[in-house]
Design an enzyme around this catalytic site. Sequence first.
Site, PDB file in Angstrom:
ATOM      1  CG  ASP A  45     107.615 -26.528  51.060  1.00 54.06           C
ATOM      2  OD1 ASP A  45     108.064 -27.211  51.989  1.00 54.06           O
ATOM      3  OD2 ASP A  45     107.029 -27.021  50.063  1.00 54.06           O
ATOM      4  CE1 TYR A  50     106.246 -29.866  44.638  1.00 52.86           C
ATOM      5  CE2 TYR A  50     106.938 -27.945  45.875  1.00 52.86           C
ATOM      6  CZ  TYR A  50     106.260 -29.146  45.809  1.00 52.86           C
ATOM      7  OH  TYR A  50     105.597 -29.602  46.923  1.00 52.86           O
ATOM      8  CE  LYS A  75     107.993 -30.414  50.074  1.00 52.89           C
ATOM      9  NZ  LYS A  75     107.769 -29.310  49.127  1.00 52.89           N
ATOM     10  CG  HIS A 106     107.972 -34.695  47.406  1.00 50.41           C
ATOM     11  ND1 HIS A 106     108.226 -33.903  46.325  1.00 50.41           N
ATOM     12  CD2 HIS A 106     106.790 -34.266  47.889  1.00 50.41           C
ATOM     13  CE1 HIS A 106     107.239 -33.044  46.162  1.00 50.41           C
ATOM     14  NE2 HIS A 106     106.349 -33.252  47.100  1.00 50.41           N
ATOM     15  CG  LEU A 190      94.133 -21.749  51.967  1.00 56.12           C
ATOM     16  CD1 LEU A 190      94.613 -20.552  51.155  1.00 56.12           C
ATOM     17  CD2 LEU A 190      93.465 -21.264  53.253  1.00 56.12           C
ATOM     18  CB  THR A 234     101.502 -21.008  47.382  1.00 54.64           C
ATOM     19  OG1 THR A 234     102.354 -20.329  46.482  1.00 54.64           O
ATOM     20  CG2 THR A 234     100.360 -21.662  46.624  1.00 54.64           C
ATOM     21  CB  SER A 236     100.281 -15.447  41.811  1.00 57.92           C
ATOM     22  OG  SER A 236      98.872 -15.343  41.664  1.00 57.92           O
TER      23      SER A 236
HETATM   24  N1  LIG Z   1     104.497 -32.379  50.242  1.00 58.69           N
HETATM   25  C1  LIG Z   1     103.522 -32.468  49.392  1.00 58.69           C
HETATM   26  O1  LIG Z   1     103.209 -33.542  48.864  1.00 58.69           O
HETATM   27  C2  LIG Z   1     102.745 -31.220  49.047  1.00 58.69           C
HETATM   28  C3  LIG Z   1     101.493 -31.325  48.410  1.00 58.69           C
HETATM   29  C4  LIG Z   1     100.797 -30.156  48.139  1.00 58.69           C
HETATM   30  C5  LIG Z   1     101.349 -28.909  48.460  1.00 58.69           C
HETATM   31  N2  LIG Z   1     102.575 -28.845  49.061  1.00 58.69           N
HETATM   32  C6  LIG Z   1     103.200 -27.533  49.383  1.00 58.69           C
HETATM   33  O2  LIG Z   1     102.239 -26.654  49.914  1.00 58.69           O
HETATM   34  C7  LIG Z   1     102.152 -25.475  49.096  1.00 58.69           C
HETATM   35  C8  LIG Z   1     100.728 -24.965  49.107  1.00 58.69           C
HETATM   36  O3  LIG Z   1      99.863 -25.948  48.591  1.00 58.69           O
HETATM   37  P1  LIG Z   1      98.416 -25.648  48.066  1.00 58.69           P
HETATM   38  O4  LIG Z   1      98.481 -24.790  46.846  1.00 58.69           O
HETATM   39  O5  LIG Z   1      97.686 -26.932  47.964  1.00 58.69           O
HETATM   40  O6  LIG Z   1      97.883 -24.758  49.274  1.00 58.69           O
HETATM   41  P2  LIG Z   1      96.684 -23.912  49.748  1.00 58.69           P
HETATM   42  O7  LIG Z   1      95.561 -24.799  50.192  1.00 58.69           O
HETATM   43  O8  LIG Z   1      97.271 -22.983  50.711  1.00 58.69           O
HETATM   44  O9  LIG Z   1      96.089 -23.132  48.470  1.00 58.69           O
HETATM   45  C9  LIG Z   1      96.694 -22.032  47.891  1.00 58.69           C
HETATM   46  C10 LIG Z   1      95.749 -21.479  46.800  1.00 58.69           C
HETATM   47  O10 LIG Z   1      94.577 -20.941  47.423  1.00 58.69           O
HETATM   48  C11 LIG Z   1      94.205 -19.759  46.741  1.00 58.69           C
HETATM   49  N3  LIG Z   1      93.328 -18.954  47.604  1.00 58.69           N
HETATM   50  C12 LIG Z   1      93.679 -18.199  48.676  1.00 58.69           C
HETATM   51  N4  LIG Z   1      92.602 -17.590  49.217  1.00 58.69           N
HETATM   52  C13 LIG Z   1      91.539 -17.982  48.478  1.00 58.69           C
HETATM   53  C14 LIG Z   1      90.143 -17.686  48.529  1.00 58.69           C
HETATM   54  N5  LIG Z   1      89.628 -16.872  49.458  1.00 58.69           N
HETATM   55  N6  LIG Z   1      89.340 -18.269  47.622  1.00 58.69           N
HETATM   56  C15 LIG Z   1      89.841 -19.107  46.673  1.00 58.69           C
HETATM   57  N7  LIG Z   1      91.154 -19.408  46.553  1.00 58.69           N
HETATM   58  C16 LIG Z   1      91.990 -18.858  47.450  1.00 58.69           C
HETATM   59  C17 LIG Z   1      95.554 -19.132  46.444  1.00 58.69           C
HETATM   60  O11 LIG Z   1      95.508 -18.114  45.475  1.00 58.69           O
HETATM   61  C18 LIG Z   1      96.370 -20.336  46.025  1.00 58.69           C
HETATM   62  O12 LIG Z   1      96.242 -20.575  44.644  1.00 58.69           O
HETATM   63  C19 LIG Z   1     102.689 -25.916  47.736  1.00 58.69           C
HETATM   64  O13 LIG Z   1     103.162 -24.849  46.953  1.00 58.69           O
HETATM   65  C20 LIG Z   1     103.785 -26.853  48.147  1.00 58.69           C
HETATM   66  O14 LIG Z   1     104.936 -26.107  48.511  1.00 58.69           O
HETATM   67  C21 LIG Z   1     103.265 -29.969  49.353  1.00 58.69           C
HETATM   68  O1  LIG Z   2     104.260 -31.640  46.619  1.00 54.67           O
HETATM   69  C1  LIG Z   2     103.184 -31.519  45.730  1.00 54.67           C
HETATM   70  C2  LIG Z   2     102.611 -32.824  45.324  1.00 54.67           C
HETATM   71  C3  LIG Z   2     103.541 -33.576  44.450  1.00 54.67           C
HETATM   72  C4  LIG Z   2     103.847 -33.240  43.143  1.00 54.67           C
HETATM   73  N1  LIG Z   2     104.718 -34.164  42.672  1.00 54.67           N
HETATM   74  C5  LIG Z   2     104.989 -35.087  43.647  1.00 54.67           C
HETATM   75  C6  LIG Z   2     105.821 -36.201  43.662  1.00 54.67           C
HETATM   76  C7  LIG Z   2     105.900 -36.949  44.818  1.00 54.67           C
HETATM   77  C8  LIG Z   2     105.161 -36.593  45.934  1.00 54.67           C
HETATM   78  C9  LIG Z   2     104.320 -35.486  45.937  1.00 54.67           C
HETATM   79  C10 LIG Z   2     104.242 -34.734  44.782  1.00 54.67           C
END
Ligand SMILES: NC(=O)c1ccc[n+]([C@@H]2O[C@H](COP(=O)([O-])OP(=O)(O)OC[C@H]3O[C@@H](n4cnc5c(N)ncnc54)[C@H](O)[C@@H]3O)[C@@H](O)[C@H]2O)c1
Ligand SMILES: OCCc1c[nH]c2ccccc12
Length: 299
Positions: A45, A50, A75, A106, A190, A234, A236
């Site tokens: 995704d 990004y 997106k 998005h 998370l 996600t 690393s």
């Molecule tokens: N459409 C949107 O507007 C939008 C917005 C936010 C995210 N996203 C998508 O979702 C993906 C994931 O988002 P996120 O990063 O908010 O997700 P998430 O809530 O899954 O958090 C991931 C993070 O949690 C950490 N983590 C995992 N286990 C843990 C633990 N036990 N203790 C502490 N930290 C821990 C990971 O190392 C990572 O950094 C993004 O990369 C993106 O692709 C989309």
């Molecule tokens: O998708 C992660 C959140 C985010 C980062 N930049 C943006 C621009 C538009 C909508 C959402 C986002």
Amino acid sequence: MPFDNVKLNDGRIIPGIGFGTWKIPRDVAGDQTQQAIEVGFDHIDTAQVYANEEEAGRGLRDSGLKREKVWVTTKWSGVGDKGVRESCLESLQKLGLDYVDLYLIHHPRLCKGDIEGTWAQFELLKKEGLVKSIGVSNFTVDDLKTLLKTAKIKPVVNQILLHPYVVTQQTPLLEFMQEHDIVPEGYSSLIPLTSKPGGPVDKPVQEIADKYKVAPEQVLLAWSRAKGAIVITTSSRKDRLERYLAAGDIKLTDEQVEAIDKAGAKGERDDKRKQKVVGIAKYGMLAALGGWAVLKLVL
Ligand SMILES: NC(=O)c1ccc[n+]([C@@H]2O[C@H](COP(=O)([O-])OP(=O)(O)OC[C@H]3O[C@@H](n4cnc5c(N)ncnc54)[C@H](O)[C@@H]3O)[C@@H](O)[C@H]2O)c1
Ligand SMILES: OCCc1c[nH]c2ccccc12
């Protein structure tokens, strides 16, 4: 066992968990994407905004996985005021692909008041074969109603914020989407661990984690799945990615989901109360300052 696949309203099958590339710096995004695929992710995704589509595409190629074996979502983020088609072509070129599996709006605000017109352009991209499925992200019930008024093709998914501390506010949206066969993709599952540790959700999550001998993050992903969502997450770290995939085996009971919902709703109420107190304090300070200024003028 990874998460079950999910059937979309256009008949296509999407993997139930995806690896997200938001905030991954360009110099490591290729390697992290490759690592996720090697660990077992078959769903990536990403997004125009990004700024790492090129690297994600390279990671994909370096993994050696055949194109048809991996689901790629990107997106349209309205970067640089490019049109939808031009943005899509640019994303494809950066990813090094001739189609993406899923293309999302998005955020509704990117449509600048013309959700219907933007969606019509998405429908054309699907007809042209540049994108196999089309969907949206961060749409509210009202945004979806606007889109559905003129849509010839329904969005297959709505990618939304989904974690226990937003359960009350997101439930009407989840219900509306279920009625219209639009699958939720949940992000930031998370949050109770990453930004709200110590909150009311910790207790039921830890109890379930202890009972099943799994990690709390796995319980949170299982909760999101129990809400009917495709999980977008996600890391690393290889060990975390492995744990995420293994969470596909955890099936929460209705009682366990309810216990997490209840704790999440309490957290939501506590947050609202705190925001109200801060609001009142700000108003009080402004009123006191105003009174003092008036007194200075009069005296
Ligand atoms: N459409 C949107 O507007 C939008 C917005 C936010 C995210 N996203 C998508 O979702 C993906 C994931 O988002 P996120 O990063 O908010 O997700 P998430 O809530 O899954 O958090 C991931 C993070 O949690 C950490 N983590 C995992 N286990 C843990 C633990 N036990 N203790 C502490 N930290 C821990 C990971 O190392 C990572 O950094 C993004 O990369 C993106 O692709 C989309
Ligand atoms: O998708 C992660 C959140 C985010 C980062 N930049 C943006 C621009 C538009 C909508 C959402 C986002």
